[in-house]
Design a protein around this motif. Structure first.
Motif, PDB file in Angstrom:
ATOM      1  N   ILE A 196       0.982  -1.084   0.084  1.00  0.00           N
ATOM      2  CA  ILE A 196      -0.141   0.063   0.090  1.00  0.00           C
ATOM      3  C   ILE A 196       1.010   1.390   0.009  1.00  0.00           C
ATOM      4  O   ILE A 196       0.671   2.064  -0.888  1.00  0.00           O
ATOM      5  N   ASP A 197       1.838   1.313   0.975  1.00  0.00           N
ATOM      6  CA  ASP A 197       2.500   2.599   1.006  1.00  0.00           C
ATOM      7  C   ASP A 197       3.533   2.837   0.007  1.00  0.00           C
ATOM      8  O   ASP A 197       3.737   3.943  -0.556  1.00  0.00           O
ATOM      9  N   SER A 198       4.129   1.601  -0.790  1.00  0.00           N
ATOM     10  CA  SER A 198       4.851   2.107  -1.892  1.00  0.00           C
ATOM     11  C   SER A 198       4.140   2.234  -3.089  1.00  0.00           C
ATOM     12  O   SER A 198       4.521   3.096  -3.929  1.00  0.00           O
ATOM     13  N   PHE A 199       2.997   1.491  -3.430  1.00  0.00           N
ATOM     14  CA  PHE A 199       2.037   1.958  -4.394  1.00  0.00           C
ATOM     15  C   PHE A 199       1.735   3.481  -4.419  1.00  0.00           C
ATOM     16  O   PHE A 199       1.811   4.361  -5.079  1.00  0.00           O
ATOM     17  N   VAL A 200       1.254   3.727  -3.092  1.00  0.00           N
ATOM     18  CA  VAL A 200       0.651   5.384  -2.897  1.00  0.00           C
ATOM     19  C   VAL A 200       1.860   6.209  -3.161  1.00  0.00           C
ATOM     20  O   VAL A 200       1.562   7.383  -3.837  1.00  0.00           O
ATOM     21  N   TYR A 201       2.895   6.146  -2.693  1.00  0.00           N
ATOM     22  CA  TYR A 201       4.176   6.934  -2.697  1.00  0.00           C
ATOM     23  C   TYR A 201       4.449   7.003  -4.124  1.00  0.00           C
ATOM     24  O   TYR A 201       4.968   8.262  -4.644  1.00  0.00           O
ATOM     25  N   GLN A 202       4.530   5.882  -4.792  1.00  0.00           N
ATOM     26  CA  GLN A 202       4.979   6.260  -6.468  1.00  0.00           C
ATOM     27  C   GLN A 202       3.571   6.704  -7.085  1.00  0.00           C
ATOM     28  O   GLN A 202       3.885   7.556  -8.193  1.00  0.00           O
ATOM     29  N   ALA A 203       2.305   6.486  -6.974  1.00  0.00           N
ATOM     30  CA  ALA A 203       1.098   6.899  -7.823  1.00  0.00           C
ATOM     31  C   ALA A 203       0.781   8.415  -7.618  1.00  0.00           C
ATOM     32  O   ALA A 203      -0.170   8.955  -8.227  1.00  0.00           O
ATOM     33  N   ILE A 204       1.043   8.998  -6.201  1.00  0.00           N
ATOM     34  CA  ILE A 204       0.441  10.273  -5.674  1.00  0.00           C
ATOM     35  C   ILE A 204       0.983  11.264  -6.640  1.00  0.00           C
ATOM     36  O   ILE A 204       0.315  12.340  -6.583  1.00  0.00           O
ATOM     37  N   GLY A 205       2.183  11.196  -7.120  1.00  0.00           N
ATOM     38  CA  GLY A 205       2.529  12.374  -8.146  1.00  0.00           C
ATOM     39  C   GLY A 205       2.557  13.758  -7.310  1.00  0.00           C
ATOM     40  O   GLY A 205       3.285  13.689  -6.302  1.00  0.00           O
ATOM     41  N   ASN A 206       2.095  14.750  -7.975  1.00  0.00           N
ATOM     42  CA  ASN A 206       2.136  15.883  -7.209  1.00  0.00           C
ATOM     43  C   ASN A 206       0.949  16.317  -6.271  1.00  0.00           C
ATOM     44  O   ASN A 206       0.378  17.579  -6.007  1.00  0.00           O
ATOM     45  N   TRP A 207      -0.093  15.058  -6.211  1.00  0.00           N
ATOM     46  CA  TRP A 207      -1.339  15.633  -5.503  1.00  0.00           C
ATOM     47  C   TRP A 207      -1.075  16.021  -4.082  1.00  0.00           C
ATOM     48  O   TRP A 207      -0.084  15.445  -3.643  1.00  0.00           O
ATOM     49  N   ARG A 208      -1.903  16.850  -3.796  1.00  0.00           N
ATOM     50  CA  ARG A 208      -1.857  17.130  -2.137  1.00  0.00           C
ATOM     51  C   ARG A 208      -3.020  17.588  -1.677  1.00  0.00           C
ATOM     52  O   ARG A 208      -3.907  18.154  -2.482  1.00  0.00           O
ATOM     53  N   TRP A 209      -3.108  17.659  -0.349  1.00  0.00           N
ATOM     54  CA  TRP A 209      -4.455  18.427   0.246  1.00  0.00           C
ATOM     55  C   TRP A 209      -4.280  19.910  -0.053  1.00  0.00           C
ATOM     56  O   TRP A 209      -2.952  20.534   0.167  1.00  0.00           O
ATOM     57  N   LEU A 210      -5.164  20.557  -0.075  1.00  0.00           N
ATOM     58  CA  LEU A 210      -5.187  22.128  -0.395  1.00  0.00           C
ATOM     59  C   LEU A 210      -4.966  22.921   0.954  1.00  0.00           C
ATOM     60  O   LEU A 210      -5.348  22.290   1.776  1.00  0.00           O
ATOM     61  N   SER A 211      -4.288  23.970   0.873  1.00  0.00           N
ATOM     62  CA  SER A 211      -4.008  24.691   1.977  1.00  0.00           C
ATOM     63  C   SER A 211      -4.993  25.512   2.235  1.00  0.00           C
ATOM     64  O   SER A 211      -6.068  25.636   1.431  1.00  0.00           O
ATOM     65  N   SER A 212      -5.139  26.450   3.494  1.00  0.00           N
ATOM     66  CA  SER A 212      -6.108  27.099   3.715  1.00  0.00           C
ATOM     67  C   SER A 212      -6.458  28.394   2.736  1.00  0.00           C
ATOM     68  O   SER A 212      -5.071  28.997   2.478  1.00  0.00           O
ATOM     69  N   GLY A 213      -7.412  28.658   2.167  1.00  0.00           N
ATOM     70  CA  GLY A 213      -7.786  29.623   1.330  1.00  0.00           C
ATOM     71  C   GLY A 213      -7.706  29.067  -0.067  1.00  0.00           C
ATOM     72  O   GLY A 213      -8.089  30.060  -1.083  1.00  0.00           O
TER      73      GLY A 213
END
Length: 269
Positions: A196-213
């Motif tokens: 799970i961790d290795s796959f998500v680490y590889q697949a997440i790319g530049n996705w991120r939670w939005l910062s405030s605002g």
């Protein structure tokens, strides 16, 4: 049809403070017993680190807490020179040390670790290991007559931590959410935490939670479908080559591939 609750949630699946306190207490007890036996010191913190899912920050329960215990090199020389599976004898020595503080718990050697089964359902797995010059460790494997394997948990933890920071916590939340879906909807299937961790680490790319605002132009569920697309692209023609974050050690997906696909389809459909 999916519902919002099956999408990745921010700060979801958090282990309670009480559980973490109990884990820490038992961690200190185990570490102290091992240090007394192998290092002749009384420290309840030195020479040990959390590893596995809990050490990487992606665990969601207390069913499997992994601890790596670093031992003096002299014990490697001693057990490596033993004729006939010195690795098994090392695990038995570790087992005897752990039985001192936990004489009424089920404590047994199993493959590469010594397992402690506590009466409340919590499990610890103790991995005795010997530190290498590059920060990696050698650890015993009692299978096939006995041999030594290599691991580098600190490199994996550092890589996961840094990626989690850059994704504003999305990495850990995704890894935890996939575990939640696995445990609640696909319990009869096998899907390891490191896959799970290795796959998500590889697949997440530049996705991120939005910062405030900040605001997003992506529809709900887009991220989950991106993860599924990554899985489909890599697994369509066979095994997906995965390496552990940071250490770059090869991660076997043979027994986890099918369940990973089921979990990803479940959260994306």
């Amino acid at each position: 049809m999916n519902t919002l609750s099956l999408y990745v949630q921010r700060n979801g699946e958090v282990i309670s403070a009480d559980s973490r306190s109990l884990i820490s207490k038992r961690y200190c007890t185990v570490t102290s017993a091992m240090n007394r036996e192998f290092w002749n010191i009384t420290s309840d913190r030195q020479n040990s680190i959390y590893v596995g899912s809990y050490g990487r920050g992606t665990a969601i329960d207390t069913s499997d807490i992994d601890i790596l215990m670093s031992l003096p090199e002299s014990y490697y020389n001693q057990f490596n020179s033993v004729y006939g599976n010195g690795q098994s004898r090392l695990l038995q020595a570790v087992r005897q040390a752990i039985l001192v503080p936990y004489p009424r718990s089920e404590v047994r050697a199993d493959g590469q670790v010594v397992k402690i089964n506590f009466s409340d359902g919590m499990f610890f797995e103790i991995l005795p290991a010997f530190r290498n010059w590059d920060g990696s460790y050698r650890y015993p494997d009692t299978n096939m007559g006995g041999n030594w394997r290599s691991t580098n948990p600190k490199a994996e933890q550092d890589a996961m931590k840094n990626k989690n920071i850059s994704s504003n916590g999305l990495l850990f939340d995704t890894c935890k959410h996939l575990r939640y879906v696995r445990d609640n909807y696909f319990r009869s299937y096998h899907l390891s935490g490191i896959v799970i961790d290795s796959f998500v680490y590889q697949a997440i790319g530049n996705w991120r939670w939005l910062s405030s605002g900040e605001s997003s132009t992506s529809a709900a569920g887009t991220y989950e479908r991106i993860l599924l697309d990554c899985y489909n692209q890599h697994f369509m023609w066979g095994a997906m080559p995965l390496s552990a974050p940071g250490s770059n050690q090869q991660v076997s997906t043979d027994n986890s591939r099918d369940c990973l696909g089921k979990v990803l389809r479940y959260i994306a459909d």
